[in-house]
Every structure is written in structure tokens, then in C-alpha cells.
Design a protein around this motif. Structure first.
Motif, PDB file in Angstrom:
ATOM      1  N   MET A 117       0.831  -1.204   0.000  1.00 33.55           N
ATOM      2  CA  MET A 117       0.000   0.000   0.000  1.00 33.55           C
ATOM      3  C   MET A 117       0.869   1.258   0.000  1.00 33.55           C
ATOM      4  N   LEU A 118       1.956   1.212   0.757  1.00 37.03           N
ATOM      5  CA  LEU A 118       2.867   2.352   0.817  1.00 37.03           C
ATOM      6  C   LEU A 118       3.500   2.615  -0.543  1.00 37.03           C
ATOM      7  N   PHE A 119       3.873   1.540  -1.220  1.00 34.46           N
ATOM      8  CA  PHE A 119       4.471   1.662  -2.555  1.00 34.46           C
ATOM      9  C   PHE A 119       3.461   2.270  -3.534  1.00 34.46           C
ATOM     10  N   ILE A 120       2.230   1.757  -3.509  1.00 34.30           N
ATOM     11  CA  ILE A 120       1.196   2.240  -4.423  1.00 34.30           C
ATOM     12  C   ILE A 120       0.882   3.716  -4.164  1.00 34.30           C
ATOM     13  N   MET A 121       0.744   4.070  -2.890  1.00 35.58           N
ATOM     14  CA  MET A 121       0.413   5.446  -2.530  1.00 35.58           C
ATOM     15  C   MET A 121       1.530   6.398  -2.957  1.00 35.58           C
ATOM     16  N   THR A 122       2.776   5.986  -2.719  1.00 38.97           N
ATOM     17  CA  THR A 122       3.923   6.810  -3.107  1.00 38.97           C
ATOM     18  C   THR A 122       4.014   6.940  -4.615  1.00 38.97           C
ATOM     19  N   ALA A 123       3.782   5.835  -5.312  1.00 39.27           N
ATOM     20  CA  ALA A 123       3.842   5.845  -6.779  1.00 39.27           C
ATOM     21  C   ALA A 123       2.775   6.773  -7.363  1.00 39.27           C
ATOM     22  N   PHE A 124       1.591   6.777  -6.742  1.00 39.81           N
ATOM     23  CA  PHE A 124       0.490   7.615  -7.229  1.00 39.81           C
ATOM     24  C   PHE A 124       0.863   9.092  -7.170  1.00 39.81           C
ATOM     25  N   PHE A 125       1.349   9.536  -6.009  1.00 37.58           N
ATOM     26  CA  PHE A 125       1.687  10.955  -5.882  1.00 37.58           C
ATOM     27  C   PHE A 125       2.937  11.288  -6.692  1.00 37.58           C
ATOM     28  N   LEU A 155       9.614   9.690   6.012  1.00 37.73           N
ATOM     29  CA  LEU A 155      10.359   9.538   7.259  1.00 37.73           C
ATOM     30  C   LEU A 155       9.978  10.656   8.226  1.00 37.73           C
ATOM     31  N   ILE A 156       9.421  11.738   7.692  1.00 32.25           N
ATOM     32  CA  ILE A 156       8.935  12.844   8.520  1.00 32.25           C
ATOM     33  C   ILE A 156       7.444  12.687   8.780  1.00 32.25           C
ATOM     34  N   ALA A 157       6.661  12.723   7.712  1.00 28.67           N
ATOM     35  CA  ALA A 157       5.198  12.684   7.884  1.00 28.67           C
ATOM     36  C   ALA A 157       4.531  12.284   6.585  1.00 28.67           C
ATOM     37  N   GLY A 158       3.248  11.955   6.689  1.00 27.63           N
ATOM     38  CA  GLY A 158       2.461  11.604   5.507  1.00 27.63           C
ATOM     39  C   GLY A 158       1.016  11.357   5.888  1.00 27.63           C
ATOM     40  N   ASN A 159       0.121  11.756   5.018  1.00 24.64           N
ATOM     41  CA  ASN A 159      -1.306  11.552   5.270  1.00 24.64           C
ATOM     42  C   ASN A 159      -1.655  10.071   5.175  1.00 24.64           C
ATOM     43  N   GLY A 160      -2.306   9.563   6.212  1.00 23.03           N
ATOM     44  CA  GLY A 160      -2.629   8.137   6.241  1.00 23.03           C
ATOM     45  C   GLY A 160      -4.047   7.807   5.851  1.00 23.03           C
ATOM     46  N   PHE A 161      -4.738   8.764   5.188  1.00 19.84           N
ATOM     47  CA  PHE A 161      -6.154   8.584   4.861  1.00 19.84           C
ATOM     48  C   PHE A 161      -6.393   7.299   4.074  1.00 19.84           C
ATOM     49  N   PHE A 162      -5.596   7.074   3.025  1.00 19.95           N
ATOM     50  CA  PHE A 162      -5.842   5.936   2.146  1.00 19.95           C
ATOM     51  C   PHE A 162      -5.387   4.604   2.757  1.00 19.95           C
ATOM     52  N   MET A 163      -4.702   4.666   3.901  1.00 22.13           N
ATOM     53  CA  MET A 163      -4.302   3.439   4.594  1.00 22.13           C
ATOM     54  C   MET A 163      -5.046   3.297   5.922  1.00 22.13           C
ATOM     55  N   ASN A 164      -6.077   4.132   6.099  1.00 24.70           N
ATOM     56  CA  ASN A 164      -6.878   4.107   7.325  1.00 24.70           C
ATOM     57  C   ASN A 164      -6.013   4.325   8.561  1.00 24.70           C
ATOM     58  N   MET A 165      -5.001   5.176   8.434  1.00 25.12           N
ATOM     59  CA  MET A 165      -4.132   5.534   9.542  1.00 25.12           C
ATOM     60  C   MET A 165      -4.389   6.992   9.893  1.00 25.12           C
ATOM     61  N   ILE A 247      -4.948  19.693  -3.388  1.00 19.68           N
ATOM     62  CA  ILE A 247      -6.094  19.112  -4.095  1.00 19.68           C
ATOM     63  C   ILE A 247      -6.440  17.752  -3.498  1.00 19.68           C
ATOM     64  N   LEU A 248      -5.418  16.924  -3.241  1.00 17.39           N
ATOM     65  CA  LEU A 248      -5.666  15.608  -2.644  1.00 17.39           C
ATOM     66  C   LEU A 248      -6.184  15.737  -1.221  1.00 17.39           C
ATOM     67  N   VAL A 249      -5.665  16.710  -0.477  1.00 13.41           N
ATOM     68  CA  VAL A 249      -6.171  16.965   0.881  1.00 13.41           C
ATOM     69  C   VAL A 249      -7.646  17.351   0.819  1.00 13.41           C
ATOM     70  N   SER A 250      -8.002  18.151  -0.170  1.00 12.17           N
ATOM     71  CA  SER A 250      -9.400  18.575  -0.335  1.00 12.17           C
ATOM     72  C   SER A 250     -10.304  17.378  -0.617  1.00 12.17           C
ATOM     73  N   ILE A 251      -9.828  16.477  -1.484  1.00 15.55           N
ATOM     74  CA  ILE A 251     -10.613  15.279  -1.802  1.00 15.55           C
ATOM     75  C   ILE A 251     -10.796  14.415  -0.556  1.00 15.55           C
ATOM     76  N   GLY A 252      -9.721  14.239   0.196  1.00 18.39           N
ATOM     77  CA  GLY A 252      -9.807  13.457   1.429  1.00 18.39           C
ATOM     78  C   GLY A 252     -10.763  14.082   2.424  1.00 18.39           C
ATOM     79  N   ALA A 253     -10.687  15.410   2.572  1.00 20.46           N
ATOM     80  CA  ALA A 253     -11.577  16.114   3.499  1.00 20.46           C
ATOM     81  C   ALA A 253     -13.031  15.969   3.075  1.00 20.46           C
ATOM     82  N   ALA A 254     -13.279  16.036   1.755  1.00 15.96           N
ATOM     83  CA  ALA A 254     -14.644  15.894   1.245  1.00 15.96           C
ATOM     84  C   ALA A 254     -15.190  14.500   1.536  1.00 15.96           C
TER      85      ALA A 254
END
Length: 264
Positions: A117-125, A155-165, A247-254
Motif C-alpha cells: 500500500m505504501l508503494f502504491i500510494m507513493t507511486a500515485f503521488f 520519514l517525517i510525515a504523511g497523510n494516512g487517509f488511504f491506509m486508514n491511519m 487538491i488531494l487533501v481537499s478530496i480526502g476532506a470531502a
């Protein structure tokens, strides 16, 4: 030009982000993105175990609330009520099984999906940033150069919305938030403007709530990396990353707001 060691690159990531991505300009090897991914994966596997009971209690409450919402509707037929009761029973049994046997294979297999999931999410962005840089700016950066840069920032931070984190997927982010989650007994741990609101009950509030200080930090560092790879100014790099990120943050918030409205 001397190549920095992996440890020095991590130090630069936190203390001198303008230098952290120098080695990526001339190309990357699989170790450059694999090592950060392994660190982030280990953090995501180990640290949530410290607040597993809290996560399970929250999941159990969510099941109860959704089921009760259906059962409180007088128009729901008896057959549906029976299915809901049966589903709730199975959900409770599942939660208790995870609580009693957290290291059983049947309960651990999802951990194996974390690196995928981490690989897919990173690849997407990374693909989005590649489009911005290569097609929007006429650059010629390779995919895995961008991919490595994005992975390093986790290693610092990342939105965990798509991994339910909910607390996030960043290593430093989760290291700091884990003891606070245990103290507060809630995984809803965001250091964002959302703290100003008694209730996060609108799209705007949800959007502001996603602007966690750690994630903004990670995004800014990503901007440094983008600027270095494309030989642009730091301001241009940060803006180029911030626009698709917001834009992705907006989609997640929506989506979060829509789910909250649906749940009543």
C-alpha cells in the motif's frame, strides 16, 4: 562530488533539506527508495501495537453507532435488522479475536500489505509530480528519482487517509504521536487548525483539520526535493508540490465529511 551516506541523507532531510536530495539528481538505485520504505514500514507495523486496544475500541464503537443508526429507523424491515444483528455479532467477535490474539497469522496478514500500500500510494503521488515537472515544466526527471524523494519525506510525515491511519504514516510523526495517543486514549491525533473547533462538522473544518503541522513540514521538504531535481527555485518547488497536495487533501476532506454526514 562525494555521495552522502544513507544516515547523512536522513540527517540532512531533517536539518538541511536543501542538501538532502543532492545525490538524487544523478540517478538512484533501488536501495535509495527501499531503505526509507523499510523504515516507514517497520514504524507502521510496530508503533500501532502500542495503541491497538484504543484502535479496536474505536472500531467497535463505530460498528455500534452504524448499526444503531439502522436499527433506530422504524422503516427498516425485520429481515434487515436480523442481518445487522448478525453482522454486529461477527464484527464484535472479530474485534475480540484481534484483541486476544494480535500476533496470530489471521490477524497479522494485513501487516504484510503495508509495504504494498505504501508503494502504491507513493507511486500515485510521484506520478502526479512527474506530470507537473516533466510535462508542465519540460523537465526530464526519471520516475524513481521522484519516487525516492517522496518516500524519503515519509520519514517525517504523511497523510494516512488511504491506509486508514488517522494519526498518519510518517515515521517521526508517529513516534511523537504514539505516546500522546496512549495518554489521550484516542487515535484522533492531529496537530492542525482543526484544534480550534469544538466540532469538525463541515468541509472547511475537515480541510483545515488535515493540515497537520507534521504533514505540512513533510510537504515543504518535498518541495525542496522537487526544486533540486528540476533545478528550480525553492519557492517554485514548494508551490509545485503544494498545489496537487492541497487538491488531494481537499478530496480526502470531502470524503471524510461525506462519511460523517452519512453516519449522522
Amino acid at each position: 562530488m562525494n555521495t552522502a551516506s544513507f544516515i547523512q541523507r536522513i540527517i540532512n532531510l531533517f536539518l538541511a533539506p536543501s542538501k538532502a536530495f543532492d545525490d538524487l539528481v544523478d540517478g538512484v538505485s533501488y536501495q535509495d527508495w527501499l531503505y526509507p520504505m523499510l523504515i516507514v514500514t517497520l514504524v507502521l507495523v510496530i508503533l500501532p501495537l502500542f495503541f491497538l486496544d484504543i484502535s479496536l475500541d474505536e472500531a467497535d464503537k463505530n460498528f455500534e453507532d452504524r448499526a444503531q443508526q439502522i436499527l433506530d429507523n422504524p422503516d427498516v424491515p425485520e429481515e434487515t435488522r436480523l442481518r445487522v444483528d448478525e453482522g454486529m455479532t461477527k464484527a464484535r467477535e472479530r474485534v475480540e479475536d484481534v484483541r486476544d490474539n494480535p500476533f496470530a497469522l489471521r490477524n497479522m496478514w494485513q501487516k504484510l500489505l503495508i509495504p504494498i500500500m505504501l508503494f502504491i500510494m507513493t507511486a500515485f503521488f510521484s506520478a502526479i509530480l512527474l506530470l507537473v515537472g516533466n510535462f508542465g515544466m519540460g523537465g526530464s526527471v526519471k520516475f524513481f528519482q521522484i519516487f525516492t524523494m517522496v518516500m524519503m519525506t515519509y520519514l517525517i510525515a504523511g497523510n494516512g487517509f488511504f491506509m486508514n491511519m488517522i494519526p498518519g504514516i510518517g515515521s517521526l510523526e508517529l513516534m511523537i504521536k504514539t505516546p500522546l495517543i496512549v495518554i489521550k486514549e484516542s487515535t484522533d491525533m492531529l496537530f492542525s487548525p482543526g484544534l480550534m473547533f469544538d466540532d469538525v462538522d463541515s468541509f472547511l473544518k475537515q480541510f483545515l483539520n488535515q493540515l497537520d503541522i507534521f504533514r505540512v513540514w513533510g510537504m515543504v521538504v518535498m518541495g525542496f526535493g522537487f526544486a533540486r531535481l528540476y533545478n528550480k527555485s525553492t519557492a517554485t518547488g514548494i508551490v509545485s508540490v503544494a498545489l496537487p497536495w492541497l487538491i488531494l487533501v481537499s478530496i480526502g476532506a470531502a470524503l471524510i465529511n461525506a462519511n460523517a454526514v452519512a453516519a449522522g
